[in-house]
Design a protein around this motif. Structure first.
Motif, PDB file in Angstrom:
ATOM      1  N   GLU A 167     -26.162  40.501   5.142  1.00 38.30           N
ATOM      2  CA  GLU A 167     -24.978  41.125   5.785  1.00 38.30           C
ATOM      3  C   GLU A 167     -23.574  39.788   6.179  1.00 38.30           C
ATOM      4  O   GLU A 167     -24.251  38.732   5.753  1.00 38.30           O
ATOM      5  N   SER A 168     -22.423  40.118   6.859  1.00 36.45           N
ATOM      6  CA  SER A 168     -21.963  39.091   7.100  1.00 36.45           C
ATOM      7  C   SER A 168     -21.121  39.199   8.344  1.00 36.45           C
ATOM      8  O   SER A 168     -20.980  40.818   8.348  1.00 36.45           O
ATOM      9  N   ASN A 169     -20.022  38.946   8.900  1.00 39.71           N
ATOM     10  CA  ASN A 169     -19.463  38.984  10.218  1.00 39.71           C
ATOM     11  C   ASN A 169     -18.229  37.597  10.131  1.00 39.71           C
ATOM     12  O   ASN A 169     -18.632  37.159   9.692  1.00 39.71           O
ATOM     13  N   SER A 170     -17.306  38.462  10.158  1.00 42.91           N
ATOM     14  CA  SER A 170     -16.061  37.342  10.146  1.00 42.91           C
ATOM     15  C   SER A 170     -14.874  37.608  11.368  1.00 42.91           C
ATOM     16  O   SER A 170     -15.336  38.665  12.017  1.00 42.91           O
ATOM     17  N   VAL A 171     -14.185  36.760  11.467  1.00 44.27           N
ATOM     18  CA  VAL A 171     -13.148  36.835  12.429  1.00 44.27           C
ATOM     19  C   VAL A 171     -11.756  36.217  12.126  1.00 44.27           C
ATOM     20  O   VAL A 171     -12.190  35.178  12.008  1.00 44.27           O
ATOM     21  N   ARG A 172     -10.937  36.366  12.920  1.00 44.17           N
ATOM     22  CA  ARG A 172      -9.578  35.620  12.348  1.00 44.17           C
ATOM     23  C   ARG A 172      -9.247  35.598  14.527  1.00 44.17           C
ATOM     24  O   ARG A 172      -8.959  36.167  14.796  1.00 44.17           O
ATOM     25  N   GLU A 173      -8.635  34.302  14.599  1.00 43.78           N
ATOM     26  CA  GLU A 173      -8.656  33.844  15.777  1.00 43.78           C
ATOM     27  C   GLU A 173      -6.808  32.509  15.415  1.00 43.78           C
ATOM     28  O   GLU A 173      -6.378  32.414  14.430  1.00 43.78           O
ATOM     29  N   ALA A 174      -6.001  33.088  16.089  1.00 42.97           N
ATOM     30  CA  ALA A 174      -4.893  32.379  16.693  1.00 42.97           C
ATOM     31  C   ALA A 174      -4.420  31.506  18.041  1.00 42.97           C
ATOM     32  O   ALA A 174      -4.939  32.687  18.913  1.00 42.97           O
ATOM     33  N   PHE A 175      -4.197  30.900  18.003  1.00 38.14           N
ATOM     34  CA  PHE A 175      -4.335  29.602  19.353  1.00 38.14           C
ATOM     35  C   PHE A 175      -3.232  28.712  19.051  1.00 38.14           C
ATOM     36  O   PHE A 175      -2.225  28.512  19.051  1.00 38.14           O
ATOM     37  N   ALA A 176      -2.762  28.511  20.921  1.00 38.53           N
ATOM     38  CA  ALA A 176      -1.921  27.532  21.613  1.00 38.53           C
ATOM     39  C   ALA A 176      -2.193  27.097  22.839  1.00 38.53           C
ATOM     40  O   ALA A 176      -2.769  27.961  23.317  1.00 38.53           O
ATOM     41  N   GLU A 177      -1.800  25.925  22.921  1.00 36.99           N
ATOM     42  CA  GLU A 177      -2.302  24.858  23.900  1.00 36.99           C
ATOM     43  C   GLU A 177      -1.122  24.423  24.460  1.00 36.99           C
ATOM     44  O   GLU A 177      -0.059  24.087  23.659  1.00 36.99           O
ATOM     45  N   VAL A 178      -0.915  23.758  25.989  1.00 33.51           N
ATOM     46  CA  VAL A 178       0.522  23.377  26.124  1.00 33.51           C
ATOM     47  C   VAL A 178      -0.013  22.544  27.904  1.00 33.51           C
ATOM     48  O   VAL A 178      -0.890  23.088  28.231  1.00 33.51           O
ATOM     49  N   LEU A 179       0.167  21.552  27.527  1.00 32.85           N
ATOM     50  CA  LEU A 179       0.199  20.590  28.841  1.00 32.85           C
ATOM     51  C   LEU A 179       1.544  19.720  29.240  1.00 32.85           C
ATOM     52  O   LEU A 179       2.810  19.371  28.761  1.00 32.85           O
ATOM     53  N   VAL A 180       1.992  20.257  30.312  1.00 38.08           N
ATOM     54  CA  VAL A 180       3.058  20.174  30.682  1.00 38.08           C
ATOM     55  C   VAL A 180       2.921  19.131  32.673  1.00 38.08           C
ATOM     56  O   VAL A 180       2.495  19.424  32.847  1.00 38.08           O
ATOM     57  N   PRO A 181       3.592  17.909  32.183  1.00 37.09           N
ATOM     58  CA  PRO A 181       4.081  16.765  32.837  1.00 37.09           C
ATOM     59  C   PRO A 181       4.842  17.463  33.876  1.00 37.09           C
ATOM     60  O   PRO A 181       6.100  16.957  33.308  1.00 37.09           O
ATOM     61  N   VAL A 182       4.831  17.256  35.290  1.00 36.26           N
ATOM     62  CA  VAL A 182       6.159  17.630  35.943  1.00 36.26           C
ATOM     63  C   VAL A 182       6.592  16.383  37.274  1.00 36.26           C
ATOM     64  O   VAL A 182       7.253  16.506  37.213  1.00 36.26           O
ATOM     65  N   ILE A 183       5.322  15.874  37.745  1.00 36.50           N
ATOM     66  CA  ILE A 183       5.968  15.027  38.610  1.00 36.50           C
ATOM     67  C   ILE A 183       4.913  13.539  38.180  1.00 36.50           C
ATOM     68  O   ILE A 183       3.811  13.451  38.277  1.00 36.50           O
ATOM     69  N   LYS A 184       5.746  12.651  38.511  1.00 35.82           N
ATOM     70  CA  LYS A 184       5.252  11.290  38.728  1.00 35.82           C
ATOM     71  C   LYS A 184       5.658  10.132  38.959  1.00 35.82           C
ATOM     72  O   LYS A 184       7.041  10.390  38.798  1.00 35.82           O
ATOM     73  N   ASP A 185       4.823   9.405  39.678  1.00 44.14           N
ATOM     74  CA  ASP A 185       5.494   7.754  40.259  1.00 44.14           C
ATOM     75  C   ASP A 185       6.375   8.294  40.982  1.00 44.14           C
ATOM     76  O   ASP A 185       7.303   8.031  41.514  1.00 44.14           O
ATOM     77  N   GLN A 186       5.674   9.206  42.479  1.00 42.16           N
ATOM     78  CA  GLN A 186       6.362   9.855  43.558  1.00 42.16           C
ATOM     79  C   GLN A 186       5.953   9.836  44.912  1.00 42.16           C
ATOM     80  O   GLN A 186       4.459  10.090  44.397  1.00 42.16           O
ATOM     81  N   PRO A 187       6.335   9.519  45.468  1.00 45.79           N
ATOM     82  CA  PRO A 187       5.369   9.107  47.106  1.00 45.79           C
ATOM     83  C   PRO A 187       4.192  10.740  46.976  1.00 45.79           C
ATOM     84  O   PRO A 187       4.554  11.732  46.937  1.00 45.79           O
ATOM     85  N   PHE A 188       3.085  10.381  47.250  1.00 43.46           N
ATOM     86  CA  PHE A 188       2.070  11.359  46.960  1.00 43.46           C
ATOM     87  C   PHE A 188       2.002  12.638  46.251  1.00 43.46           C
ATOM     88  O   PHE A 188       1.304  12.661  46.440  1.00 43.46           O
ATOM     89  N   VAL A 189       2.668  11.961  45.226  1.00 40.59           N
ATOM     90  CA  VAL A 189       2.262  11.883  43.319  1.00 40.59           C
ATOM     91  C   VAL A 189       2.678  11.449  42.595  1.00 40.59           C
ATOM     92  O   VAL A 189       3.425  11.631  42.230  1.00 40.59           O
TER      93      VAL A 189
END
Length: 362
Positions: A87-109
């Motif tokens: 026997e056999s089994n198969s799979v097709r996949e699609a994927f995506a990832e995102v990394l979003v920097p919002v704030i940097k080097d601010q007071p308390f952040v």
């Protein structure tokens, strides 16, 4: 060929050659994997670079099991019977990832980031499922970071769970409709046994005197396991103690459709203990025309559902021996290997505690 099994040295070499068999079973598994991936920096934001990745994947797993003629024909002494499988089994996949920097080097952040991921999987046998992740992290100062993750995850059945070649044997089972066992299950048992036509007083099942055939096998109709997970935690890396890190994370996981094999006896019990006889467990057993159990199929099913929560603690300290002893000598090429101390604790929902520790010195 006559064989005398009583006494010592009573079996002749000719008889041994007649009853002994050399046989071999083979199992071949293979995987075909094709994957395309694109990853990199998309554009620059005030707080940093927005990073993305996306791709597609195709996998095909195959199994070819060839039992020996002894196993396939159940010719061994008290031998189970195994069936060949290809026997056999198969799979097709699609994927995506995102990394979003919002704030940097601010007071308390010191930093604030968000992360997202999505995957769609089209399984040959289990259908199409989706999984995703949303995560965020906030570091008010460089020494501490808070993190939050909400995600769904899926696990498809393995080849073994779907296509286990199976074996037939015999077990000493109890018929739950035995008058002596009618009150040993749920309140549904007595009514369901009556619906099957068993007299609650006079029914005398043959399970009192003999074993029952059990067919242990895989299940090609299994669905995927699906889990919802939530994790909230923090990581501390104090600048005044280089190499030290401490983290604590609360987690909550809910699993639905977990794949499990519950055993032949539990399968028979569940058939009459559920509110109705129209259930998957009744489909897994066969009764003779007189009502006695003939065979029970002990297979994997999507049955388990559970929730678990707890807290993970982890502490690590990494340093070089020369620094600890104040004996730094030589340049980079002469540095000794690092010294790593690590301890971990998991406090489970039911009060269980698991400790693990790792110490590396050289």
């Amino acid at each position: 060929m006559p064989v005398n099994i009583f006494g010592q040295g009573t079996i002749s070499p000719e008889a041994v050659d007649y009853i002994r068999a050399d046989h071999t079973s083979t199992t071949e598994t293979s995987q075909t994997l094709l994957q395309g991936l694109i990853a990199g920096d998309l554009f620059q934001l005030p707080a940093g670079t927005l990073k993305v990745s996306a791709g597609a994947e195709y996998r095909k797993d195959e199994i070819d099991f060839r039992p020996s003629y002894v196993w396939e024909k159940a010719q061994g002494f008290f031998a189970s019977q195994f069936s060949p499988i290809q026997e056999s089994n198969s799979v097709r996949e699609a994927f995506a990832e995102v990394l979003v920097p919002v704030i940097k080097d601010q007071p308390f952040v010191h930093s604030l980031e968000f992360e997202g991921a999505y995957r769609v999987s089209d399984y040959e046998r289990a259908g199409t499922v989706e999984s995703w992740k949303l995560a965020g992290s906030w570091a008010p100062i460089p020494d501490i970071r808070f993190r939050l993750t909400k995600a769904t995850a899926v696990r498809a059945p393995s080849l073994g769970e779907m296509f286990n070649p199976g074996s037939r044997g015999a077990e000493g089972l109890s018929d739950p409709c035995d008058p002596t066992l009618l009150d040993s299950g749920t309140t549904n048992r007595r009514a369901n046994c009556l619906a099957l036509g068993f007299d609650p007083v006079t029914w005398d099942p043959n399970t009192r005197r003999m074993t029952t055939l059990v067919f242990s096998t895989g299940n090609p109709d299994l669905g995927v396991e699906e889990a919802d997970a939530l994790t909230v935690g923090a990581v501390v890396r104090p600048r005044f103690l280089p190499g030290f890190a401490f983290s604590a994370d609360y987690y909550s996981i809910k699993l639905d459709g977990g794949i499990d094999r519950i055993g032949a006896q539990q399968t028979v019990n569940n058939c009459v203990d559920l509110p109705t006889l129209n259930n998957q467990f009744c489909d897994m057993l066969t009764r003779r025309p007189d009502g006695n159990l003939y065979e029970v199929r002990d297979s994997y099913i999507n049955v388990a559902s559970f929730e678990v929560e707890g807290v993970d603690f982890e502490a690590t300290y990494r340093a070089e021996i020369a620094d600890l002893l104040g004996e730094r000598k030589g340049g980079a090429a002469g540095r000794p290997p690092p010294l790593l101390f690590r301890a971990q604790d998991a406090d489970m929902k039911k009060g269980r505690t698991l400790w693990s520790a790792l110490f590396i010195c050289a």
